[in-house]
Write an enzyme that holds these catalytic residues in place. Structure first.
Site, PDB file in Angstrom:
ATOM      1  N   CYS A 115       0.854  -1.176   0.000  1.00 15.80           N
ATOM      2  CA  CYS A 115       0.000   0.000   0.000  1.00 15.80           C
ATOM      3  C   CYS A 115       0.886   1.220   0.000  1.00 15.80           C
ATOM      4  CB  CYS A 115      -0.995  -0.011   1.148  1.00 15.80           C
ATOM      5  SG  CYS A 115      -0.266   0.323   2.717  1.00 15.80           S
ATOM      6  N   ASP A 306       1.642   5.727  13.456  1.00 13.81           N
ATOM      7  CA  ASP A 306       0.307   6.215  13.089  1.00 13.81           C
ATOM      8  C   ASP A 306       0.037   7.644  13.558  1.00 13.81           C
ATOM      9  OD1 ASP A 306      -0.131   3.800  11.890  1.00 13.81           O
ATOM     10  OD2 ASP A 306      -1.363   2.971  13.496  1.00 13.81           O
ATOM     11  N   ARG A 398     -12.109   5.638   6.888  1.00 14.19           N
ATOM     12  CA  ARG A 398     -11.691   4.276   7.232  1.00 14.19           C
ATOM     13  C   ARG A 398     -11.356   4.173   8.722  1.00 14.19           C
ATOM     14  NH1 ARG A 398      -6.659   2.617   4.696  1.00 14.19           N
ATOM     15  NH2 ARG A 398      -7.047   1.060   6.270  1.00 14.19           N
TER      16      ARG A 398
HETATM   17  N1  EPU Z   1       6.491  -6.624   8.391  1.00 19.64           N
HETATM   18  C1  EPU Z   1       7.261  -7.565   7.777  1.00 19.64           C
HETATM   19  N2  EPU Z   1       6.710  -8.810   7.566  1.00 19.64           N
HETATM   20  C2  EPU Z   1       5.449  -9.127   7.967  1.00 19.64           C
HETATM   21  C3  EPU Z   1       4.683  -8.137   8.603  1.00 19.64           C
HETATM   22  C4  EPU Z   1       5.234  -6.896   8.807  1.00 19.64           C
HETATM   23  O1  EPU Z   1       8.403  -7.314   7.390  1.00 19.64           O
HETATM   24  O2  EPU Z   1       5.025 -10.266   7.764  1.00 19.64           O
HETATM   25  C5  EPU Z   1       7.056  -5.283   8.606  1.00 19.64           C
HETATM   26  C6  EPU Z   1       6.232  -4.193   7.932  1.00 19.64           C
HETATM   27  O3  EPU Z   1       6.624  -4.052   6.580  1.00 19.64           O
HETATM   28  C7  EPU Z   1       6.558  -2.988   8.767  1.00 19.64           C
HETATM   29  C8  EPU Z   1       6.693  -3.575  10.171  1.00 19.64           C
HETATM   30  O4  EPU Z   1       6.944  -4.977   9.976  1.00 19.64           O
HETATM   31  O5  EPU Z   1       7.787  -2.459   8.383  1.00 19.64           O
HETATM   32  C9  EPU Z   1       5.510  -3.393  11.070  1.00 19.64           C
HETATM   33  O6  EPU Z   1       4.329  -3.810  10.409  1.00 19.64           O
HETATM   34  P1  EPU Z   1       3.143  -4.488  11.202  1.00 19.64           P
HETATM   35  O7  EPU Z   1       2.973  -5.885  10.724  1.00 19.64           O
HETATM   36  O8  EPU Z   1       3.304  -4.280  12.662  1.00 19.64           O
HETATM   37  O9  EPU Z   1       1.908  -3.636  10.670  1.00 19.64           O
HETATM   38  P2  EPU Z   1       0.441  -4.184  10.540  1.00 19.64           P
HETATM   39  O10 EPU Z   1       0.196  -5.145  11.639  1.00 19.64           O
HETATM   40  O11 EPU Z   1       0.161  -4.624   9.154  1.00 19.64           O
HETATM   41  C10 EPU Z   1      -0.741  -2.463  12.119  1.00 19.64           C
HETATM   42  C11 EPU Z   1      -1.765  -1.384  11.981  1.00 19.64           C
HETATM   43  C12 EPU Z   1      -1.159  -0.202  11.248  1.00 19.64           C
HETATM   44  C13 EPU Z   1       0.060   0.286  12.041  1.00 19.64           C
HETATM   45  C14 EPU Z   1       1.060  -0.853  12.203  1.00 19.64           C
HETATM   46  C15 EPU Z   1       2.257  -0.499  13.049  1.00 19.64           C
HETATM   47  C16 EPU Z   1      -3.884  -2.557  11.856  1.00 19.64           C
HETATM   48  C17 EPU Z   1      -5.081  -2.910  11.057  1.00 19.64           C
HETATM   49  N3  EPU Z   1      -2.927  -1.885  11.237  1.00 19.64           N
HETATM   50  O12 EPU Z   1      -0.398  -2.855  10.787  1.00 19.64           O
HETATM   51  O13 EPU Z   1      -2.148   0.818  11.262  1.00 19.64           O
HETATM   52  O14 EPU Z   1       0.675   1.354  11.365  1.00 19.64           O
HETATM   53  O15 EPU Z   1       0.396  -1.980  12.839  1.00 19.64           O
HETATM   54  O16 EPU Z   1       1.872  -0.047  14.288  1.00 19.64           O
HETATM   55  O17 EPU Z   1      -3.811  -2.861  13.035  1.00 19.64           O
HETATM   56  C18 EPU Z   1      -3.259   2.739  10.517  1.00 19.64           C
HETATM   57  O18 EPU Z   1      -4.094   2.533  11.408  1.00 19.64           O
HETATM   58  O19 EPU Z   1      -3.221   3.815   9.850  1.00 19.64           O
HETATM   59  C19 EPU Z   1      -2.271   1.700  10.221  1.00 19.64           C
HETATM   60  C20 EPU Z   1      -1.576   1.675   9.093  1.00 19.64           C
END
Ligand code: EPU
Length: 420
Positions: A115, A306, A398
């Site tokens: 994204c 965020d 959203r």
């Molecule tokens: N990452 C990896 N591999 C994975 C998953 C993540 O390398 O399999 C990396 C990502 O690329 C990133 C980091 O790890 O660099 C952290 O990503 P994370 O997986 O924690 O993000 P997420 O779980 O997909 C949630 C929130 C996001 C928020 C992030 C970080 C939800 C629905 N989304 O995303 O929220 O920014 O945690 O805190 O819970 C928002 O609300 O605007 C939003 C983007």
């Protein structure tokens, strides 16, 4: 498509009640798939992401009712194939993978794409589920997972940028019904993970350590229905706190949990913002002037990515140079070029944004690129002289419940208008 028309220069004053947390409720909705019994979730914000997630659960066969902030889900009958187009729309939907796999022994869920804020891989989610015994392939844009029986294991979920929030949620949910004990190391410590664990425990799961980097899950045979109230949205609270400071106003935040965004409050304090705590109410008011501060985003309990875009707007009001470093997502500076249209002086060098504060902002038409960037642009519009038109505000809907109505009650001159 709606836009927000903002007449800037009016300080925000008054009271605002913080809604339930989007990033807590989405995985909690996915967790309802772990039982065939009804679940009741309270303080659910009315957001388009919640509507999408409800549609995804319905497409999987669950009964979903959402009224007056109360969401009822009953997944008595389930099929394991998520609607490709619905799931693709929203990254958060990847967290249906763990529950489907645990409940049905198989799942077919479309792979969420990258994204605008970064590439957003799911390798850690898949690694964690594979550790529990799942066989996973990618086929035609779907993650296809099979595991007739999941088995508890030691799972390390630390990645390049630290732990993964939804990855931790996915593995934790799958492990609730695995045979034996799962220990997740380098787990995400975000309050949303703890809230999910509390809901799962209310369903009969045996999870300890959520909120710390080590989470232990003792698998159980089945989970049952439960009721739960979602935590308040710490990012919404941080957004209003920053908006109060940026507009030189004073806002009383009701229902927020300041301990969930203390890194933001700490930076605001360093920048000269004042706080008053009166029982459950936190009042935020701007001090005499805003000082330049440096901010680096980090996993919880560090400064949240965020709230980075919103904080940057405040720092355009500071006297001096601030540096904002983004360490979680590689391209989360999409708001910078739009802020420049309003007159902000911000240069990007790798993961750093260098903000020369103190330049006056003046209104212009600008375009929202993602949820938090949109919030930042709205705050900038409230600060800027003259009129700002923020386009593509579906991003804002959203994740912020009734934001224009809430801002209007605080004295903002803001109108939702159709794009012409
Ligand atoms: N990452 C990896 N591999 C994975 C998953 C993540 O390398 O399999 C990396 C990502 O690329 C990133 C980091 O790890 O660099 C952290 O990503 P994370 O997986 O924690 O993000 P997420 O779980 O997909 C949630 C929130 C996001 C928020 C992030 C970080 C939800 C629905 N989304 O995303 O929220 O920014 O945690 O805190 O819970 C928002 O609300 O605007 C939003 C983007």
């Amino acid at each position: 498509m709606d836009c927000l028309l903002i007449k800037g220069g009016y300080p925000l004053h008054g009271d605002v009640t913080i809604s339930g947390a989007k990033n807590a409720v989405l995985p909690i909705m996915a967790a309802t798939l772990l039982t065939g019994e009804p679940c009741v979730i309270r303080r659910v914000p009315n957001l388009s992401d919640v509507t999408f997630m409800g549609q995804i659960l319905s497409s999987l066969g669950a009964r979903v009712k959402f009224e007056g902030g109360v969401l009822e889900v009953c997944a008595a009958r389930l099929n394991g194939v998520g609607d490709y187009d619905l799931i693709r729309k929203m990254r958060g939907s990847i967290c249906i993978l763990g529950p489907l796999l645990a409940r049905l022994g198989k799942a077919r869920v479309s792979l969420p794409g990258g994204c605008v804020i970064g590439s957003r891989p799911v390798d850690l989610h898949l690694k964690g589920l594979r550790s529990l015994g799942a066989k996973i392939t990618i086929d035609g844009g779907y993650v296809v997972a099979k595991a007739p029986a999941l088995t508890g294991a030691d799972v390390f979920l630390g990645g390049r940028s630290g732990p993964t929030v939804l990855g931790t949620a996915n593995v934790m949910m799958a492990a609730t019904l695995a045979e034996g004990v799962t220990v997740i190391e380098s787990a995400a410590c975000e309050p949303e993970v703890t809230d999910l664990a509390n809901f799962l425990n209310a369903m009969g799961a045996r999870i300890t350590g959520a909120g710390s980097p080590t989470i232990t899950i003792v698998g159980v045979d089945e989970l049952h229905g439960a009721e739960h109230e979602v935590i308040p949205d710490r990012i919404e609270a941080a957004t209003f706190a920053i908006a109060a400071a940026a507009t030189r106003g004073e806002i009383a935040l009701h229902g927020a949990r300041p301990e969930h965004f203390s890194a933001v409050l700490d930076k605001l304090r360093e920048a000269g913002v004042k706080f008053e705590r009166n029982g459950p109410v936190l009042t935020v008011k701007r001090g005499r002037s805003i000082k330049a501060v440096d901010v680096t985003t980090q996993p919880y309990a560090g400064f949240p990515t965020d709230a980075q875009a919103q904080m940057m707007v405040l720092l355009t009001r500071a006297s001096g140079i601030s540096i904002v470093t983004e360490r979680i997502f590689e391209s989360r500076f999409m708001h910078v070029s739009e802020l420049a249209r309003l007159g902000a002086d911000i240069a990007i060098e790798g993961p750093n944004a260098i903000i020369k504060g103190g330049r006056p902002l003046s209104g212009a038409p600008i375009m929202a690129s993602d949820l938090r960037a949109s919030a930042a642009l709205v705050i900038a519009g409230l600060v800027a002289r003259g009129q700002t038109l923020v386009k593509r505000i579906y991003h804002l809907d959203r994740g912020y419940e009734n934001i224009d109505e809430k801002l209007k009650k605080l004295g903002a001159r803001i109108e939702r208008v159709p794009e012409t």
